[in-house]
Design a protein around this motif. Sequence first.
Motif, short mmCIF file in Angstrom:
data_model
loop_
_atom_site.label_atom_id
_atom_site.label_comp_id
_atom_site.label_asym_id
_atom_site.label_seq_id
_atom_site.Cartn_x
_atom_site.Cartn_y
_atom_site.Cartn_z
N ASP A 6 40.92 59.07 45.58
CA ASP A 6 42.22 59.70 45.31
C ASP A 6 43.14 58.80 44.51
O ASP A 6 44.24 59.20 44.17
CB ASP A 6 42.91 60.07 46.62
CG ASP A 6 42.16 61.17 47.37
OD1 ASP A 6 41.44 61.95 46.73
OD2 ASP A 6 42.31 61.23 48.60
N ALA A 7 42.73 57.58 44.24
CA ALA A 7 43.59 56.61 43.56
C ALA A 7 43.59 56.84 42.05
O ALA A 7 42.59 57.22 41.46
CB ALA A 7 43.12 55.20 43.86
N LEU A 8 44.75 56.60 41.47
CA LEU A 8 44.92 56.61 40.01
C LEU A 8 44.99 55.15 39.58
O LEU A 8 45.82 54.39 40.10
CB LEU A 8 46.20 57.34 39.65
CG LEU A 8 46.61 57.33 38.19
CD1 LEU A 8 45.58 58.07 37.35
CD2 LEU A 8 47.97 57.96 38.03
N VAL A 9 44.12 54.73 38.66
CA VAL A 9 44.07 53.34 38.23
C VAL A 9 44.32 53.27 36.73
O VAL A 9 43.74 54.04 35.96
CB VAL A 9 42.70 52.70 38.57
CG1 VAL A 9 42.63 51.26 38.10
CG2 VAL A 9 42.42 52.79 40.06
N PHE A 10 45.20 52.35 36.35
CA PHE A 10 45.53 52.12 34.95
C PHE A 10 45.39 50.63 34.68
O PHE A 10 45.93 49.82 35.44
CB PHE A 10 46.97 52.58 34.68
CG PHE A 10 47.47 52.25 33.31
CD1 PHE A 10 47.08 53.01 32.22
CD2 PHE A 10 48.31 51.19 33.10
CE1 PHE A 10 47.54 52.71 30.94
CE2 PHE A 10 48.77 50.86 31.84
CZ PHE A 10 48.38 51.63 30.75
N GLU A 11 44.66 50.25 33.63
CA GLU A 11 44.48 48.85 33.28
C GLU A 11 44.73 48.64 31.80
O GLU A 11 44.37 49.48 30.98
CB GLU A 11 43.05 48.39 33.59
CG GLU A 11 42.70 48.44 35.07
CD GLU A 11 41.29 47.97 35.33
OE1 GLU A 11 41.07 46.75 35.37
OE2 GLU A 11 40.41 48.84 35.49
N CYS A 12 45.35 47.49 31.49
CA CYS A 12 45.58 47.16 30.10
C CYS A 12 45.90 45.68 29.97
O CYS A 12 46.17 44.99 30.96
CB CYS A 12 46.70 48.00 29.49
SG CYS A 12 48.33 47.63 30.16
N SER A 13 45.92 45.19 28.75
CA SER A 13 46.30 43.82 28.46
C SER A 13 47.74 43.81 27.95
O SER A 13 48.10 44.63 27.11
CB SER A 13 45.36 43.24 27.41
OG SER A 13 45.68 41.90 27.16
N LEU A 14 48.55 42.90 28.50
CA LEU A 14 49.95 42.77 28.08
C LEU A 14 50.13 41.44 27.36
O LEU A 14 49.47 40.45 27.70
CB LEU A 14 50.88 42.84 29.29
CG LEU A 14 50.81 44.12 30.12
CD1 LEU A 14 51.68 44.00 31.37
CD2 LEU A 14 51.23 45.33 29.30
N ASP A 15 51.03 41.40 26.39
CA ASP A 15 51.27 40.18 25.61
C ASP A 15 52.12 39.16 26.36
O ASP A 15 52.27 38.04 25.90
CB ASP A 15 51.95 40.52 24.28
CG ASP A 15 51.01 41.26 23.34
OD1 ASP A 15 49.79 41.08 23.46
OD2 ASP A 15 51.51 42.01 22.49
N ALA A 16 52.66 39.50 27.49
CA ALA A 16 53.53 38.59 28.26
C ALA A 16 52.73 37.86 29.33
O ALA A 16 51.76 38.40 29.86
CB ALA A 16 54.65 39.39 28.90
N PRO A 17 53.13 36.64 29.68
CA PRO A 17 52.46 35.91 30.75
C PRO A 17 52.74 36.55 32.12
O PRO A 17 53.73 37.28 32.27
CB PRO A 17 53.06 34.50 30.67
CG PRO A 17 54.38 34.69 30.03
CD PRO A 17 54.23 35.86 29.10
N PRO A 18 51.88 36.30 33.13
CA PRO A 18 52.08 36.90 34.45
C PRO A 18 53.47 36.67 35.03
O PRO A 18 54.03 37.57 35.68
CB PRO A 18 51.00 36.23 35.32
CG PRO A 18 49.93 35.87 34.36
CD PRO A 18 50.65 35.50 33.09
#
Length: 113
Positions: A6-18
């Motif tokens: 039932d989970a919705l998962v979104f993944e991506c790379s961001l240009d900012a540090p953690p």
Amino acid sequence: MTSETDALVFECSLDAPPEKVWRALTIPEYLSRWLKPADDIELAVVTAEENKSLTYRWREAGQGAVTDAEDSLVTFELTPNDDGGTWFKLTHAPMTVPVAANSNCVNALLMAA
């Protein structure tokens, strides 16, 4: 407890540090600009590991302790990239809470049958 189906998962790379992404997720004025939760949404921190993982309980405002509506958990996972950015994973999943067998809720009666 959540159901992974039932989970919705979104993944991506961001240009900012953690650290910068963490600030956007934890400072209320940044969070409201970035995530833009609706006015009738209440967020409460469930777990937090600074600059790595953050889980909010997502709930519509005004819901009581006993309700048919399900709360959900929104988890953000931050992993540093080799290029100084962040691999960002967001998981939005319904939160299921066990109901006592002696509950007067209709759902509890159906589950016990």
